[in-house]
Each structure stands twice: as C-alpha cells, then as structure tokens.
Motif scaffolding. Structure first.
Motif, mmCIF file in Angstrom:
data_model
loop_
_atom_site.group_PDB
_atom_site.id
_atom_site.type_symbol
_atom_site.label_atom_id
_atom_site.label_comp_id
_atom_site.label_asym_id
_atom_site.label_seq_id
_atom_site.Cartn_x
_atom_site.Cartn_y
_atom_site.Cartn_z
ATOM 1 N N ALA A 31 0.811 -1.225 0.000
ATOM 2 C CA ALA A 31 0.000 0.000 0.000
ATOM 3 C C ALA A 31 0.840 1.269 0.000
ATOM 4 O O ALA A 31 0.353 2.336 -0.392
ATOM 5 N N PHE A 32 2.117 1.195 0.434
ATOM 6 C CA PHE A 32 2.937 2.410 0.466
ATOM 7 C C PHE A 32 4.343 2.213 -0.111
ATOM 8 O O PHE A 32 5.175 3.121 -0.062
ATOM 9 N N ALA A 33 4.604 1.053 -0.696
ATOM 10 C CA ALA A 33 5.957 0.727 -1.157
ATOM 11 C C ALA A 33 6.490 1.689 -2.206
ATOM 12 O O ALA A 33 7.707 1.877 -2.309
ATOM 13 N N ASP A 34 5.625 2.320 -2.997
ATOM 14 C CA ASP A 34 6.071 3.219 -4.054
ATOM 15 C C ASP A 34 6.177 4.669 -3.607
ATOM 16 O O ASP A 34 6.573 5.534 -4.390
ATOM 17 N N ARG A 35 5.816 4.953 -2.350
ATOM 18 C CA ARG A 35 5.841 6.329 -1.882
ATOM 19 C C ARG A 35 7.213 6.699 -1.345
ATOM 20 O O ARG A 35 7.883 5.880 -0.714
ATOM 21 N N GLU A 36 7.607 7.931 -1.563
ATOM 22 C CA GLU A 36 8.873 8.422 -1.039
ATOM 23 C C GLU A 36 8.772 8.715 0.453
ATOM 24 O O GLU A 36 9.751 8.573 1.185
ATOM 25 N N GLU A 37 7.583 9.139 0.899
ATOM 26 C CA GLU A 37 7.362 9.455 2.306
ATOM 27 C C GLU A 37 6.169 8.652 2.823
ATOM 28 O O GLU A 37 5.201 8.416 2.111
ATOM 29 N N PHE A 38 6.252 8.243 4.080
ATOM 30 C CA PHE A 38 5.175 7.465 4.686
ATOM 31 C C PHE A 38 5.294 7.580 6.193
ATOM 32 O O PHE A 38 6.322 8.025 6.722
ATOM 33 N N ASP A 39 4.248 7.193 6.877
ATOM 34 C CA ASP A 39 4.278 7.173 8.338
ATOM 35 C C ASP A 39 4.320 5.721 8.792
ATOM 36 O O ASP A 39 3.382 4.953 8.535
ATOM 37 N N PHE A 40 5.390 5.344 9.457
ATOM 38 C CA PHE A 40 5.591 3.948 9.820
ATOM 39 C C PHE A 40 4.481 3.436 10.730
ATOM 40 O O PHE A 40 4.027 2.296 10.592
ATOM 41 N N VAL A 41 4.018 4.257 11.675
ATOM 42 C CA VAL A 41 2.975 3.827 12.608
ATOM 43 C C VAL A 41 1.645 3.651 11.888
ATOM 44 O O VAL A 41 1.001 2.596 11.979
ATOM 45 N N GLN A 42 1.210 4.689 11.180
ATOM 46 C CA GLN A 42 -0.097 4.660 10.543
ATOM 47 C C GLN A 42 -0.153 3.696 9.360
ATOM 48 O O GLN A 42 -1.162 3.009 9.156
#
Length: 394
Positions: A122-133
């Motif tokens: 769901a977030f593998a292609d994003r440069e930024e993400f929130d590890f907790v959420q």
C-alpha cells in the motif's frame, strides 16, 4: 534561589518530555536516587537493574493485585494476568497459556506474512510514509485480530481506541472520562464477540480461551473478557509501539540497519537488543505488602512502587556501555518483556510478528530516515510509544 521556589523533580512520569526521552532522567535516578519518592506522583520509583529485577520476582512483597498500571483502568484489577498474584495468577496463566501456544503462533505465520505483504504494497512506491499509521498499526491489528478470530476493523481507528484506553491525561495526572469510555467500549465490543463464540465456537483464540480447561476449571466470563481485551491492547498498541521503536532504532543506527538488511539472520539478535535498548514497556506498578528498606529509604505497606524496566535496561551495572545500540551484544536478562510471574505471555507472538514484518520491510525499503523529530508521543505513565513516525526513503 528565592525561598519557596520548588525545584523540578529529577523524574516526573507525567512530563511530556519524559514520553519523548526518559533516559537522561533514568540515569540521574540510578546514580543519585535509586529508590526515589516522587512527591507529585505519590509513588516510589526503582531504577537500578538489581532492584527492579528483584522486585519483579518478589510478588509476595510487591503485589500486582491492585493493578500494574501507574494510572489503573477502572474495573481491570484482579481480572487479568497482569493484575493478579499467585495462586490466582498461576491458574489464570495456565488456562491462558493453554490457548496461546507456540503451535498457534506457528500456524499463524502465513497469515502474518500476508498481512505484512498487503501493508507494504500500500505504500511501497511512496517516497514518504508514516511507519505507525501505514505499517506497524496495520500489521499488528491484522495479526492479532486474525489470531483472536475477530472481524476486520479499520487499523487506524482500532489503534486510536486502544491508545486512548491506555493513555494518561498528563494535565489531570491520571485518567479522564474519555480514556475510561474508550476502554469500556473496547470491552463491550469484545464481550459481544465472546457471546458469539459461546453460541458458535470457532478455531480461534477467543474460543480457545473460553473453552480452556485445566483440572476441571475454566476462566470466568469476566476473565475471558478482560484477558481477551488485554491481548488486543498488547497486540495492537504494545506490539505496534515496539515495532515502531525498533524501526526508529535502526533508522538512527544505519550501520546496524545495513547489516540486518544484508543478513536477515541477525534480526533475532537485533530484536533482543532493541527490547533492551528502547522497550515500549517502560514502567509498571506494584503495591508494597510489607515494609522494605532500600537505599536508606523506607517503603511502607500500601505504598505504590514503580518498576522502571526502561531504566534497568540501561543500567551500566548490568549492561556495559548501555546507551549504545549494539546488535552483537546478546543482552541476556533484559527486561523488555518483564520477568518473573508476569513475564509477557505473548512474547513469542511479538517476536515472530516483528521478525516477519521487519525482514519484509527492510527487504523492500532498506534505506530510510526520520523526516523530522517533532513527532508526537503517546501520553502515558507506563509506555513509550510514538504516536506517529514520519519516514522518507533515502
């Protein structure tokens, strides 16, 4: 200094700065106040490894019957593993352990792997993400709900409710109605699920808890409900927090991160060192049952005593160079999962989920860093837990 000005406490468990970084305060306690009476909190705090370990082993002197949280949740004491003493605790643990077996954890591995894969995708292609959420909450809610056999719920909303349940109102220096209501709603949701299992048993942990029997004894309805609730709380919040802090530790120590990413066999040792270095379970409460003399101080019967596991794990009397994160350390005897009668019953599950999740995460995103350091921490007198953890790829 003018007369009447009160000096700040060396360690205030209700300080938001302690949530963010308790370790300088812990060192001062260990060095100068190893048996410290906090006037503002009305508790004794033990911080040296030898003292914390001994107290955690000595349930006859340091009782959990009045609760193990500094600000105890109403209606919980006496009904959970963490809030009972032997012989009641031993009976409850045997019955709960009969359901929470290594075999059940092993059988859950493919499910955990699927949950982890879906979360990363769901977030593998994003440069930024929130590890907790985006990751730790999704993985832990998905894993513990599958183990318990609960219907799917939004991970962010589930974690929000669990976090409220274990939080502290730092202004009130205790709990408030919103926090108590969140816990009540959580227990109501789980009580309804237990009723369903009674009517229609399934192959899940709730059914196993409800049906577990040793020497003709079963858990009471209240014990099943509270035990299930605390498994959810521990699985959703404590495990999510530990996984998030582990990620923060290896973000701050890139050499260790690179080694683990290139050699996943190092992951178990890194998990143990993270449990020592920066555990989410920082402090737990006991109540003195008799008078104790310690470091020239008198702990009276009925006094509240806080066992600072997070401080003990950084005690140089036990662990050389304790402020260094060293995945080659082999920190035998760390208190990241507690010790004695109240050693965490879900430790095997927690280690398994964290290993699978972090191996997959590092296999996909080996290079990352913290975007900024002003993220919030969960307000708690017991736990150290990042409310958010903003990462970016490097």
């Amino acid at each position: 200094m003018s007369v009447g000005v009160m000096m700040p406490e060396p360690f205030d468990i209700y300080s938001r700065s302690i949530d963010a970084d308790p370790f300088p305060g812990y060192k001062r306690l260990r060095d100068e106040h190893p048996c410290y009476w906090s006037k503002t909190a009305g508790v004794w705090i033990l911080s040296r490894y030898e003292d914390v370990f001994a107290a955690a082993q000595d349930w006859q002197t340091f009782s959990s019957l009045s609760g193990n949280l500094v600000d105890e949740i109403p209606g919980r004491s006496g009904g959970t593993l963490g809030t009972t003493d032997p012989p009641h605790h031993d009976r409850l643990r045997v019955l709960a352990q009969a359901a929470f077996t290594p075999k059940a954890v092993r059988e859950l591995v493919p499910v955990i792997e699927d949950v982890v894969s879906e979360a990363i995708a769901a977030f593998a292609d994003r440069e930024e993400f929130d590890f907790v959420q985006d990751f730790s909450s999704v993985v832990t809610v998905g894993s513990i709900f599958r183990l318990l056999g609960l219907p799917e719920r939004d991970p962010k909303e589930m974690r929000r409710q669990v976090v409220l349940s274990i939080s502290t109102d730092k202004k009130l220096r205790g709990r408030n109605s919103e926090l108590n209501r969140a816990f009540a709603e959580l227990t109501e949701f789980l009580a309804e699920e237990i009723v369903i299992r009674r009517a229609k048993p399934a192959d899940d942990l709730i059914t196993a808890l409800a049906e577990a029997e040793v020497d003709g004894e079963r858990l009471t309805e209240r014990e099943v409900m509270l035990t299930t609730t605390m498994f959810v709380v521990a699985g959703v919040e404590s495990l999510s927090s530990f996984m998030s802090i582990f990620a923060l530790n290896i973000a701050d120590h890139p050499e260790a991160r690179f080694r683990i990413a290139s050699d996943p066999s190092l992951m178990p040792a890194a998990i143990e060192e993270s449990l020592r270095f920066n555990t989410s379970a920082q402090r737990f409460k006991r109540t003195a049952k008799r008078e104790v003399e310690l470091h020239g101080k008198r702990i009276a019967p009925g006094d509240t005593v806080v066992l600072a596991y997070g401080a003990a794990n950084r005690d140089e009397r036990k662990f050389p160079e304790p402020d260094q994160f060293d995945i080659d350390r082999n920190p035998r005897g760390h208190l990241g999962f507690g010790t004695g009668k109240h050693f965490c019953i879900g430790s095997g599950f927690a280690r398994t989920v964290t290993r699978i999740a972090m191996e997959s995460f590092l296999g996909t995103i080996p290079n990352f860093e913290v975007r900024h350091r002003d993220f919030d921490w969960v307000p708690s007198s017991n736990f150290r837990s990042p409310a958010t953890l903003p990462f970016r790829r490097t």
